[in-house]
Motif scaffolding. Structure first.
Motif, PDB file in Angstrom:
ATOM      1  N   LYS A   1       0.804  -1.109   0.028  1.00 34.10           N
ATOM      2  CA  LYS A   1       0.039  -0.253  -0.006  1.00 34.10           C
ATOM      3  C   LYS A   1       0.852   1.290   0.048  1.00 34.10           C
ATOM      4  N   ARG A   2       1.466   1.310  -1.209  1.00 32.45           N
ATOM      5  CA  ARG A   2       2.515   2.492  -1.251  1.00 32.45           C
ATOM      6  C   ARG A   2       3.522   2.498  -0.347  1.00 32.45           C
TER       7      ARG A   2
ATOM      8  N   PRO B   1       7.846  -0.395   6.119  1.00 33.19           N
ATOM      9  CA  PRO B   1       8.452   0.636   6.200  1.00 33.19           C
ATOM     10  C   PRO B   1      10.212   0.547   5.928  1.00 33.19           C
ATOM     11  N   GLU B   2      10.574  -0.716   6.140  1.00 33.28           N
ATOM     12  CA  GLU B   2      11.793  -1.072   6.016  1.00 33.28           C
ATOM     13  C   GLU B   2      12.250  -1.128   4.371  1.00 33.28           C
ATOM     14  N   LEU B   3      11.326  -1.513   3.556  1.00 31.57           N
ATOM     15  CA  LEU B   3      11.381  -1.647   2.240  1.00 31.57           C
ATOM     16  C   LEU B   3      11.325  -0.092   1.651  1.00 31.57           C
TER      17      LEU B   3
ATOM     18  N   GLN C   1       9.670   7.509  -3.147  1.00 30.24           N
ATOM     19  CA  GLN C   1       9.006   7.658  -4.286  1.00 30.24           C
ATOM     20  C   GLN C   1       9.094   6.364  -5.243  1.00 30.24           C
ATOM     21  N   CYS C   2      10.065   5.704  -5.077  1.00 24.32           N
ATOM     22  CA  CYS C   2      10.234   4.437  -6.015  1.00 24.32           C
ATOM     23  C   CYS C   2       9.022   3.464  -5.447  1.00 24.32           C
ATOM     24  N   ILE C   3       8.582   3.282  -4.021  1.00 27.51           N
ATOM     25  CA  ILE C   3       7.678   2.422  -3.501  1.00 27.51           C
ATOM     26  C   ILE C   3       6.256   2.868  -3.914  1.00 27.51           C
ATOM     27  N   GLU C   4       6.196   4.241  -3.971  1.00 26.95           N
ATOM     28  CA  GLU C   4       4.797   4.629  -4.413  1.00 26.95           C
ATOM     29  C   GLU C   4       4.324   4.474  -5.806  1.00 26.95           C
ATOM     30  N   LEU C   5       5.677   4.209  -6.743  1.00 26.82           N
ATOM     31  CA  LEU C   5       5.219   3.952  -8.212  1.00 26.82           C
ATOM     32  C   LEU C   5       5.284   2.501  -8.387  1.00 26.82           C
ATOM     33  N   ASP C   6       5.455   1.770  -7.471  1.00 28.48           N
ATOM     34  CA  ASP C   6       5.213   0.119  -7.366  1.00 28.48           C
ATOM     35  C   ASP C   6       3.799  -0.006  -7.302  1.00 28.48           C
TER      36      ASP C   6
END
Length: 496
Positions: free
Chosen positions: A40-41, A46-48, A55-60
Motif C-alpha cells: 500500500k504505497r 517501512p523497511e522496504l 518515490q520508488c515504492i509509491e510507483l510500484d
C-alpha cells in the motif's frame, strides 16, 4: 526537405515517455489503494521504503485503466511500444518484464512448434534451449569455429548456414547470436537473405546489442538487416532497470500472435518500475544515444590499448575480424584473454573483486569481460588498467597445464524435450558419466552458454572441463545437484 528536417519531427516525438508521464500524473492524485500490491504505497513495509525510497515504492503499482495493462495494451503502454518500435526501426516492439530470457523464448515459441526444425549455433544462451524443452522443436546445431588462441566460439560462417539449409530445407527458422558475449558478429544481412530465400524466419538474440541501434559505426542491427524478430536487453547496455527488455518484430510477423505467445509465460502483474525504466531509457537513447555510445567506444578502445601495453594480457578488438566467422566486432566489448599470465579468466575476475573492489561482468576459463556502457567513466577504466597491471606483477606464473578453450562441440543424440522428460537413472557421480546421455543443463554463469544440454552425450573431455572449471572457481549452474557432483542421465536400458 533536408535530412536534418526529416529527422527532427521524429526526435520531437521521441521526447515523449507515455508510461513515465502517466505514472507522474497518477502520483499527483493520491489515489486510495484498495488493490495490490499489499504494501500500500509502502505504508505496510517501512523497511522496504527505507531501502528503496518513498518515490520508488509509491510507483510500484498494479495495472489500472489510467496506466494500461501490459497483457493487452490500449493506451499509454501501447503508445510507449509504438515509440520504441520507431526508435529501433522495427514494425512492432513489445516491452518485456521477464528479461531477455522471456523475449528469446517468445521468439522460439512464435517461430516453431513440436517436431519442426530450427537452425542455430550451439553456443546459444540457455533460454533458447529451455524454449526447445518447452515446445519440442528440433535444434539443428551449427557448431561454430573456435579461435584457437582465445578458445572462444566465433560466429556462424555463411558456408555453414548454406550447408545447414541444404541438409534441412524444411527448417522453419534460423537463430543467430549477434553479438556474442565476446563481441563476435556474424554476417547477419547475408544470413537474412539466405533464410528468406528459403522461406525461413530469422530470429536474433541481440541481448548485448542495444547500442547497435543508436551508436554510429556499429555492426548492423537485426532490424536494419531485415530480421523477423530480435530481442534486446535494454538493461545491459541501454541503461534501463535489470530484467527489462524489448522484443522487436519486422513486417511479416503477426503482432497479435506474438502478444498471445508472450502472454503464455509473462507475468500478468507487470512492474511499472521496469516499464517506466524502458520508456525513459528509450527516450534517453533516441535523444542522446549517438553521443553516449561514442564515449563508450572511446573508453573501450582506450582500455584495450592500455591493457595490451601491460604485457601478458590480450584485450582483443577489430583486428580479429576476418569477414567470415568474425564478420564484424562490437568495439564496446572489452574482453581480456588472461592465460598468458598463468591465470584463468575466473581467477582474474575473483582477484579484481576481492582485492581491488572491481566487479567484472564475467570470468571464464581463459577470459574476463568488462562490460562498458553509458554509465561508465574514464576514471574507472584507469582504475581497472592499474589493477590488471598489479595483478600481473603479483600473480604472474607459468601457464603450463591450463585449459585453453571455452567451447566443446557436443554430440547431440536426442531433442532437448525428449531428453528432459525421458526416464532418468538415479544421479550418477560425474566421473562415471562418460558415454551417457545427459538430461539436464550444466553451464558456467555468466555467460550462461551450456557446457551440456539435455540430449547430449557426455564425454571425458566435457567431464574434465567441468571439473577444471569448478576447481578454478567458475559459478556452475543448471543441474539438479547444486554442487555438480552428480548428473542425471538417461537409463541405460533406453537405446538411442
Amino acid at each position: 526537405m533536408t535530412k536534418e528536417q526529416q529527422i527532427q519531427p521524429n526526435l520531437l516525438e521521441q521526447n515523449n515517455a507515455p508510461i513515465y508521464e502517466a505514472l507522474k500524473e497518477f502520483s499527483r492524485k493520491h489515489v486510495v489503494p484498495f488493490d495490490v500490491p499489499g504494501h500500500k504505497r509502502g505504508r505496510g513495509n517501512p523497511e522496504l521504503v527505507k531501502l528503496l525510497g518513498k518515490q520508488c515504492i509509491e510507483l510500484d503499482v498494479n495495472s489500472m485503466k489510467p496506466l494500461d495493462n501490459l497483457c493487452h495494451p490500449i493506451s499509454v503502454i501501447k503508445e510507449a511500444e509504438s515509440l520504441c518500435a520507431k526508435a529501433f526501426g522495427a514494425k512492432h516492439a513489445f516491452l518485456m518484464v521477464g528479461g531477455t530470457t522471456s523475449a528469446v523464448q517468445t521468439m522460439v515459441l512464435t517461430a516453431s512448434k513440436k517436431g519442426e526444425k530450427i537452425i542455430l549455433p550451439r553456443n546459444v544462451h540457455r533460454s533458447v534451449i529451455n524454449a526447445l524443452v518447452v515446445n519440442g522443436a528440433t535444434p539443428i546445431y551449427v557448431n561454430p569455429d573456435t579461435d584457437k588462441r582465445l578458445g572462444i566460439a566465433l560466429g556462424m560462417k555463411i558456408s555453414q548456414i548454406e550447408k545447414a539449409i541444404e541438409e534441412n530445407p524444411d527448417a522453419v527458422a534460423i537463430l543467430v547470436n549477434n553479438p556474442t558475449y565476446y563481441g563476435i558478429c556474424s554476417n547477419l544481412k547475408k544470413i537474412v537473405e539466405l533464410a528468406h530465400a528459403n522461406n525461413m524466419m530469422v530470429l536474433v538474440d541481440e541481448a548485448h546489442g542495444t547500442h547497435f541501434y543508436f551508436g554510429e559505426n556499429m555492426p548492423i542491427s537485426a532490424m536494419a538487416a531485415g530480421a523477423d524478430m530480435s530481442c534486446v536487453s535494454m538493461h545491459k547496455s541501454g541503461g534501463s532497470l535489470t530484467q527489462s527488455s524489448v522484443l522487436l518484430t519486422g513486417e511479416n510477423v503477426s503482432p497479435g500472435y506474438v502478444r498471445q505467445v508472450i502472454n503464455l509465460t509473462q507475468t500478468t502483474s507487470a512492474s511499472y518500475l521496469l516499464l517506466a525504466s524502458l520508456d525513459i531509457s528509450r527516450r534517453n537513447l533516441a535523444l542522446r544515444g549517438k553521443e553516449a555510445f561514442a564515449k563508450v567506444v572511446e573508453m573501450a578502445e582506450y582500455g584495450r590499448q592500455e591493457i595490451n601495453k601491460i604485457g601478458g594480457y590480450y584485450a582483443y578488438g577489430s583486428e580479429i575480424i576476418n569477414r567470415d566467422s568474425v564478420y564484424d566486432f562490437d568495439k564496446t566489448k572489452l574482453s581480456i584473454f588472461t592465460l598468458d599470465i598463468g591465470l584463468a579468466g575466473i581467477e582474474v575476475y575473483d582477484l579484481l573483486r576481492d582485492e581491488y573492489d572491481i566487479q567484472m561482468e564475467l570470468g571464464d576459463i581463459g577470459n574476463t569481460l568488462a562490460y562498458i556502457s553509458i554509465g561508465d567513466r574514464m576514471r574507472e577504466m584507469e582504475r581497472l588498467v592499474s589493477a590488471l597491471y598489479d595483478i600481473r606483477r603479483r600473480y604472474h606464473k607459468d601457464r603450463t597445464g591450463m585449459f585453453d578453450h571455452e567451447y566443446i562441440n557436443p554430440s547431440v543424440v536426442m531433442t532437448p524435450q525428449e531428453a528432459f522428460y525421458a526416464p532418468k537413472e538415479e544421479m550418477l557421480p560425474i566421473r562415471e558419466c562418460n558415454g551417457r546421455i545427459c538430461t539436464e543443463f550444466v553451464m558456467s554463469y555468466p555467460p550462461g552458454i551450456p557446457i551440456l544440454a539435455p540430449g547430449e552425450r557426455i564425454t571425458q573431455e566435457i567431464i574434465d572441463y567441468i571439473l577444471y572449471a569448478k576447481e578454478k572457481g567458475c559459478s556452475m549452474t543448471g543441474a539438479e545437484d547444486e554442487n555438480i557432483e552428480r548428473l542425471n542421465v538417461i537409463k541405460e536400458a533406453t537405446t538411442y
